[in-house]
Write an enzyme that holds these catalytic residues in place. Structure first.
Site, short mmCIF file in Angstrom:
data_model
loop_
_atom_site.label_atom_id
_atom_site.label_comp_id
_atom_site.label_asym_id
_atom_site.label_seq_id
_atom_site.Cartn_x
_atom_site.Cartn_y
_atom_site.Cartn_z
N TYR A 1 0.74 -68.78 4.79
CA TYR A 1 -0.53 -68.41 5.45
C TYR A 1 -1.54 -69.55 5.31
O TYR A 1 -2.16 -69.98 6.29
CB TYR A 1 -1.05 -67.12 4.82
CG TYR A 1 -2.44 -66.73 5.27
CD1 TYR A 1 -2.62 -66.04 6.46
CD2 TYR A 1 -3.57 -67.03 4.50
CE1 TYR A 1 -3.90 -65.66 6.88
CE2 TYR A 1 -4.84 -66.67 4.92
CZ TYR A 1 -5.00 -65.98 6.11
OH TYR A 1 -6.27 -65.63 6.52
N1 LIG Z 1 -9.61 -59.58 6.60
C1 LIG Z 1 -10.15 -60.54 5.85
O1 LIG Z 1 -10.74 -60.26 4.81
C2 LIG Z 1 -10.01 -61.98 6.26
C3 LIG Z 1 -10.26 -62.97 5.32
C4 LIG Z 1 -10.16 -64.30 5.69
C5 LIG Z 1 -9.80 -64.63 6.99
N2 LIG Z 1 -9.55 -63.64 7.90
C6 LIG Z 1 -9.15 -64.03 9.26
O2 LIG Z 1 -9.96 -63.33 10.19
C7 LIG Z 1 -9.17 -62.91 11.30
C8 LIG Z 1 -9.25 -61.40 11.44
O3 LIG Z 1 -8.88 -60.79 10.21
P1 LIG Z 1 -8.26 -59.32 10.16
O4 LIG Z 1 -8.00 -59.00 8.74
O5 LIG Z 1 -9.12 -58.42 10.98
O6 LIG Z 1 -6.88 -59.59 10.92
P2 LIG Z 1 -5.56 -58.72 10.83
O7 LIG Z 1 -5.92 -57.29 10.82
O8 LIG Z 1 -4.67 -59.24 9.76
O9 LIG Z 1 -4.86 -59.12 12.21
C9 LIG Z 1 -5.55 -58.98 13.45
C10 LIG Z 1 -4.59 -58.62 14.52
O10 LIG Z 1 -3.67 -59.68 14.78
C11 LIG Z 1 -2.68 -59.13 15.60
N3 LIG Z 1 -1.40 -59.81 15.43
C12 LIG Z 1 -0.69 -60.00 14.31
N4 LIG Z 1 0.50 -60.59 14.59
C13 LIG Z 1 0.51 -60.80 15.93
C14 LIG Z 1 1.45 -61.34 16.84
N5 LIG Z 1 2.65 -61.77 16.46
N6 LIG Z 1 1.13 -61.38 18.15
C15 LIG Z 1 -0.06 -60.89 18.58
N7 LIG Z 1 -0.98 -60.36 17.77
C16 LIG Z 1 -0.69 -60.31 16.47
C17 LIG Z 1 -2.54 -57.64 15.21
O11 LIG Z 1 -2.78 -56.87 16.40
P3 LIG Z 1 -2.19 -55.37 16.57
O12 LIG Z 1 -2.93 -54.52 15.58
O13 LIG Z 1 -2.50 -55.02 17.97
O14 LIG Z 1 -0.73 -55.44 16.28
C18 LIG Z 1 -3.65 -57.46 14.19
O15 LIG Z 1 -4.32 -56.24 14.28
C19 LIG Z 1 -7.75 -63.41 11.04
O16 LIG Z 1 -7.55 -64.62 11.71
C20 LIG Z 1 -7.72 -63.61 9.54
O17 LIG Z 1 -6.81 -64.59 9.12
C21 LIG Z 1 -9.64 -62.32 7.56
#
Ligand SMILES: NC(=O)c1ccc[n+]([C@@H]2O[C@H](COP(=O)([O-])OP(=O)(O)OC[C@H]3O[C@@H](n4cnc5c(N)ncnc54)[C@H](OP(=O)(O)O)[C@@H]3O)[C@@H](O)[C@H]2O)c1
Length: 240
Positions: free
Chosen positions: A152
């Site tokens: 990651y």
């Molecule tokens: N959450 C945090 O605390 C955090 C911290 C640091 C950085 N980030 C970054 O911020 C962004 C959003 O975070 P998040 O936690 O909300 O993200 P997440 O829930 O982990 O993922 C967002 C969406 O990505 C889609 N996804 C995953 N694999 C995929 C694939 N193969 N093809 C198409 N879509 C795909 C999924 O959609 P579906 O649900 O429709 O399958 C998922 O709901 C990400 O880039 C993450 O790395 C988040």
């Protein structure tokens, strides 16, 4: 950029931080193309919610693990009247694996949605759009060396570098920036105490919210003089 009436594609926009970004963009008067992979019901509900704000909201499904899937997503998203002016690469996967545990398959599982698809979407977006903005969602871990989620971290560090390369390559017509959140939301199925127990020290001693990430995306879209920059929304944790 005046966002009113412009159209943004937000990948992974149906749930969590992606949904907060969609809501913020729609609140600023943008039409939104909500991309989802498996969250069809959530995407439909969000599109209905945003439709009430009197903006366009289209949903498009794609599993972003091939060049063809990326091409088709952009083609469908660009079919909206007036085309796309904004791309937000938000979709991502996160697995806990060290380098010692990671097979080539594990690396590719992380690299397709987190790096290859965003780069291919940036390329396709730049081919189609004469003017526009791209924001890539990164992670505050790009500043560190977290060995527990090595594939990651590698994929996000690669996307951070691609953000800067693309900013130079696509100037002057397209600005490309990154937003690097800290611990915002726990993995699906885990409670907020998951973050409290694992996030580590945060200089501002507060937990950042999805809405703050979304506001930062909006700031980068409004501002026409910033490109190739990465804004950390992590309470200063990247500095430690
Ligand atoms: N959450 C945090 O605390 C955090 C911290 C640091 C950085 N980030 C970054 O911020 C962004 C959003 O975070 P998040 O936690 O909300 O993200 P997440 O829930 O982990 O993922 C967002 C969406 O990505 C889609 N996804 C995953 N694999 C995929 C694939 N193969 N093809 C198409 N879509 C795909 C999924 O959609 P579906 O649900 O429709 O399958 C998922 O709901 C990400 O880039 C993450 O790395 C988040």
């Amino acid at each position: 950029m005046n966002l009113q009436g412009k159209t943004a594609l937000v990948t992974g926009g149906a749930v969590r931080i992606g949904a907060a970004i969609c809501r913020a963009l729609a609140g600023a008067g943008m039409n939104v193309v909500i991309h989802y992979r498996s969250s069809a019901a959530e995407a439909e509900r969000l599109a209905e919610e945003l439709g009430k704000l009197d903006v366009g909201a289209l949903i498009v499904q794609a599993d972003l693990v091939s060049e063809e899937a990326c091409r088709k997503l952009l083609e469908e998203a660009s079919s909206v009247s007036g085309g796309l002016q904004v791309l937000v690469n938000n979709a991502s996967v996160f697995h806990k694996q060290s380098i010692g545990q990671a097979t080539a398959g594990h690396l590719l599982d992380e690299f397709w949605p987190n790096f290859l698809a965003p780069v291919l979407l940036m390329r396709g977006f730049a081919e189609r759009c004469r003017e526009g903005k791209i924001v890539n969602l990164l992670d505050r871990r790009i500043e560190g060396h977290d060995i527990h989620c090595a594939p990651y971290v590698l994929s996000k560090k690669a996307l951070a570098e691609a953000t800067k390369l693309a900013a130079l390559e696509f100037a002057p017509s397209i600005a490309v920036n990154g937003v690097a959140p800290g611990a915002i939301l726990p993995p699906p199925g885990k409670g907020q105490d998951y973050i409290r127990d694992r996030a580590g020290p945060v200089p501002l001693q507060r937990q950042c919210t999805p809405e703050e990430v979304a506001e930062t995306v909006l700031f980068l879209l409004h501002n026409d003089s910033v490109t190739g920059q990465i804004l950390f929304v992590d309470g200063g944790q990247n500095l430690l």
